[in-house]
Write an enzyme that holds these catalytic residues in place. Structure first.
Site, PDB file in Angstrom:
ATOM      1  N   ASP A 283      10.028  -3.044   5.456  1.00 53.81           N
ATOM      2  CA  ASP A 283      11.395  -3.116   5.958  1.00 53.81           C
ATOM      3  C   ASP A 283      11.443  -3.682   7.375  1.00 53.81           C
ATOM      4  O   ASP A 283      10.654  -3.278   8.236  1.00 53.81           O
ATOM      5  CB  ASP A 283      11.992  -1.700   5.958  1.00 53.81           C
ATOM      6  CG  ASP A 283      13.409  -1.683   6.477  1.00 53.81           C
ATOM      7  OD1 ASP A 283      14.262  -2.336   5.871  1.00 53.81           O
ATOM      8  OD2 ASP A 283      13.655  -1.030   7.513  1.00 53.81           O
ATOM      9  N   GLU A 325      10.435  -7.880   4.070  1.00 54.96           N
ATOM     10  CA  GLU A 325      11.895  -7.981   4.223  1.00 54.96           C
ATOM     11  C   GLU A 325      12.150  -8.632   5.575  1.00 54.96           C
ATOM     12  O   GLU A 325      12.205  -7.978   6.601  1.00 54.96           O
ATOM     13  CB  GLU A 325      12.589  -6.625   4.152  1.00 54.96           C
ATOM     14  CG  GLU A 325      14.102  -6.772   4.039  1.00 54.96           C
ATOM     15  CD  GLU A 325      14.898  -6.353   5.277  1.00 54.96           C
ATOM     16  OE1 GLU A 325      16.098  -6.678   5.347  1.00 54.96           O
ATOM     17  OE2 GLU A 325      14.342  -5.708   6.183  1.00 54.96           O
TER      18      GLU A 325
END
Ligand code: GLC
Ligand code: GLC
Length: 639
Positions: A283, A325
């Protein structure tokens, strides 16, 4: 010590940790250390001090060895399988789905009841949104983790997670989960220790006594949440200092220049791997490394750190893949698949990354009814690094930011700024003639930036004209499924669900309209009534997944060529030349029929053009033109 000596000493050290294992199993691990130690050491070059590098390498190999020794047998078998088929994720049969567990299935145990739905859709890859224990209260959809070793209590526990990965694997579905590694919740044990005055843990974070350094950084830092979390630093009374908080005030950025942070996360990744997780989503990975005078995104050190993490994971659990990401500009994207600095990290960092540019161009094409900018932007992208695979998607659980490159825009005679403004206006439904029904997320008056929230159906105008919206939703997914990579459908989009009108009523969600496009899928939705919009989209997507799986040319190792000459401006053409035969995807992004000259297809080797999506030959009118229906798509082969 030379690199070679160091690698050899790591092997000896690893052997000493694994004396309890059978000779075969020990040998297998030592071969991996031998194979991946050079990658590890190269990644660790991010730390200047040689003794730090050596100590960190040893600690990481220790983490991997312990995880390896504890790895359950069925997962050792999975490792063996994956090592025999390293490119498995590039198979055209890969088709993804992403959801919040509670919003899709209630809890982890409930996923089994939803497995038939996933099977109907053709899913082989499931991304469950954050499921580790977050802080209480607002937690950014789980992206503020309090404990990486515990599952969100309302979803189940670690045993349930282990059971889910096993159940899914039995159905041919690989599980991807989030690893939030840029920041932790203010309530995480490390942050709590820092707040309690422990200097060791204070060093896990970027803490400044006064505003001098934060001000200097902020001169060049873009704001991620200007609305509800302005600035990138937060004063904390207990710390008696300013802590770096890129996102919300209670999401504390970790200091990745501290090797202890890397070791902690290697351990977390190995733990997830041993629960059967197959893909780890890194993330907000772009933000890991801070450098004064920059946006503090996409710094080269990010890739070194990921390489070190990856090498460690490969020693313990080679089945595990990484997904970056990084929602960044088109030119920065390939770096996350190893394509930075002359390809130094190819095959050594993430296997998967989000094709944010393609996503933006899909929406741009639908709004403008023309493909020139998309063609230019996609053709301008550097080639995909070998082994790298795109996650292709129409939208995700986050807002859409208009990552349109100024140079690309200028090349087709518009300005980047003007086009971005247009897209925001269009998708907010504020532009004359717009059918879209999106919401403005984080308007930033300083930059003119206005990101957009909305489900695919709402952004495609499901309220204004359901028939056209269904066609647009299907077309958008057809483009991303035909581009290559692993197409991922976001939960609710397969059922044409509109924005959740009640999103703001949930405590903690009121300021964050991304919740509008995270609708709940309930038993009432499944299966959808025959002939409904939901049924048509679900049927269309599952057909798409099956056609795709049958085409070897959709293998992700092949980059499509974006056609330019001779095609109508309203048609996006994607050419794939493959040993199994050429496929040309043709996609009409307009509301009117558009002509395709069959001579163009013949020139590409498709003398007897046949559309595998509609299962019909293409027929020409007297002028040699075949007419692609409004928002229609053909995937043409020679038959
Ligand atoms: C990622 C997530 C997003 C979250 C942010 C901060 O971009 O996708 O939902 O807000 O990271 O963790
Ligand atoms: C991540 C993404 C950004 C997104 C944000 C919040 O930082 O990179 O695009 O807007 O999370 O949703």
């Amino acid at each position: 010590m030379t690199g070679q000596d160091l690698a050899a000493s790591l092997t000896t050290y690893a052997a000493s940790l694994l004396t309890a294992l059978t000779p075969e199993r020990r040998e297998a691990f030592l071969l991996r250390v031998e194979r991946w130690a050079p990658d590890l050491l190269e990644g660790l070059a991010v730390f200047d001090d040689e003794a730090v590098r050596r100590g960190t390498a040893e600690r990481l190999v220790g983490v991997a060895a312990r995880a390896y020794a504890a790895r359950p047998d069925d997962l050792h078998t999975l490792d063996a399988r994956r090592l025999l088929r390293p490119g498995w994720v590039q198979d055209p049969g890969m088709f993804g789905y992403a959801c919040y567990t509670d919003r899709f299935a209630g809890d982890l145990a409930g996923l089994e009841r939803r497995a038939d739905h996933l099977e109907r859709l053709g899913v082989s890859y499931l991304h469950l949104m954050p499921l580790l224990e977050p802080r209480e209260g607002d937690n950014d959809g789980g992206y503020a983790v309090k404990d990486y070793r515990r599952v969100r209590p309302d979803l189940g526990d670690r045993d349930d997670l282990r059971a889910v990965t096993t159940m899914l694997r039995g159905r041919g579905i690989s599980l991807c989960v989030d690893l939030v590694l840029n920041h932790v919740a203010r309530e995480h044990a490390w942050a709590a220790a820092a707040r309690a005055g422990d200097p060791e843990y204070r060093d896990y974070f970027h803490v400044f006594d006064d505003r001098t350094v934060p001000d200097a950084y902020e001169a060049t830092l873009p704001e991620v949440f200007p609305d509800f979390a302005p600035g990138s630093f937060t004063f904390d009374d207990e710390l008696a200092g300013w802590v770096w908080t890129t996102f919300n005030a209670w999401q504390w950025d970790l200091d990745w220049s501290n090797p202890a942070v890397l070791v902690e996360f290697a351990d977390v990744v190995c733990d997830l791997a041993n629960l059967g997780v197959e893909v780890v989503r890194l993330d907000a990975v772009a933000f890991l490394w801070k450098r004064m005078g920059t946006s503090c995104q996409n710094q080269p050190e990010v890739h070194q750190l990921v390489q070190a993490l990856r090498a460690t994971t490969r020693m313990a659990a080679p089945a595990v893949l990484f997904k970056a990401e990084a929602i960044v500009g088109p030119r920065d994207l390939v770096a996350y698949l190893g394509g930075s600095e002359g390809g130094r990290h190819v095959g050594r960092v993430s296997d998967l990354a989000y094709h944010n540019s393609l996503m933006v161009q899909v929406w741009s094409m639908l709004a403008t009814g023309e493909t020139r900018l998309a063609r230019h932007a996609l053709r301008a992208l550097p080639p995909t690094p070998p082994g790298g695979t795109w996650i292709t998607y129409v939208r995700c659980h986050d807002d859409i930011g208009w990552a349109v490159d100024d140079g690309d825009a200028a090349a087709v005679g518009v300005t980047g700024e003007g086009h971005r403004r247009f897209l925001s206006d269009w998708y907010a439904g504020e532009f004359a003639g717009s059918w879209a029904d999106g919401l403005v997320f984080q308007a930033n008056p300083a930059t003119g930036d206005r990101r957009i929230s909305g489900t695919a159906a709402s952004l495609c105008g499901i309220d204004a004209d359901p028939g056209a919206a269904v066609a647009r939703v299907l077309l958008a997914h057809t483009i991303v499924a035909g581009y290559g990579g692993v197409p991922v459908v976001w939960s609710g989009d397969e059922l044409a669900l509109p924005n959740d009108q009640h999103w703001a009523e949930e405590p903690g969600h009121e300021a964050d309209n991304r919740w509008a496009h995270r609708p709940r899928v309930t038993d009432d939705h499944l299966p959808p009534a025959p002939g409904s919009a939901a049924d048509r989209v679900l049927g269309g997507l599952s057909h798409l997944a099956r056609v795709r799986a049958s085409l070897p040319s959709l293998h992700a190792s092949l980059d499509p060529e974006v056609l330019d000459d001779g095609l109508d401006d309203g048609v996006l053409g994607l050419l794939r030349r493959h040993w199994s035969g050429t496929v040309v995807g043709l996609h009409n992004v307009t509301a009117a029929p558009r002509p395709v000259a069959l001579s163009l297809l013949a020139d590409l080797g498709l003398a007897t053009p046949y559309d595998v999506l509609g299962e019909a030959p293409l027929t020409a009118d007297a002028d040699g033109l075949a007419w692609l229906p409004p928002y229609g798509a053909w995937w043409v082969v020679d038959r």
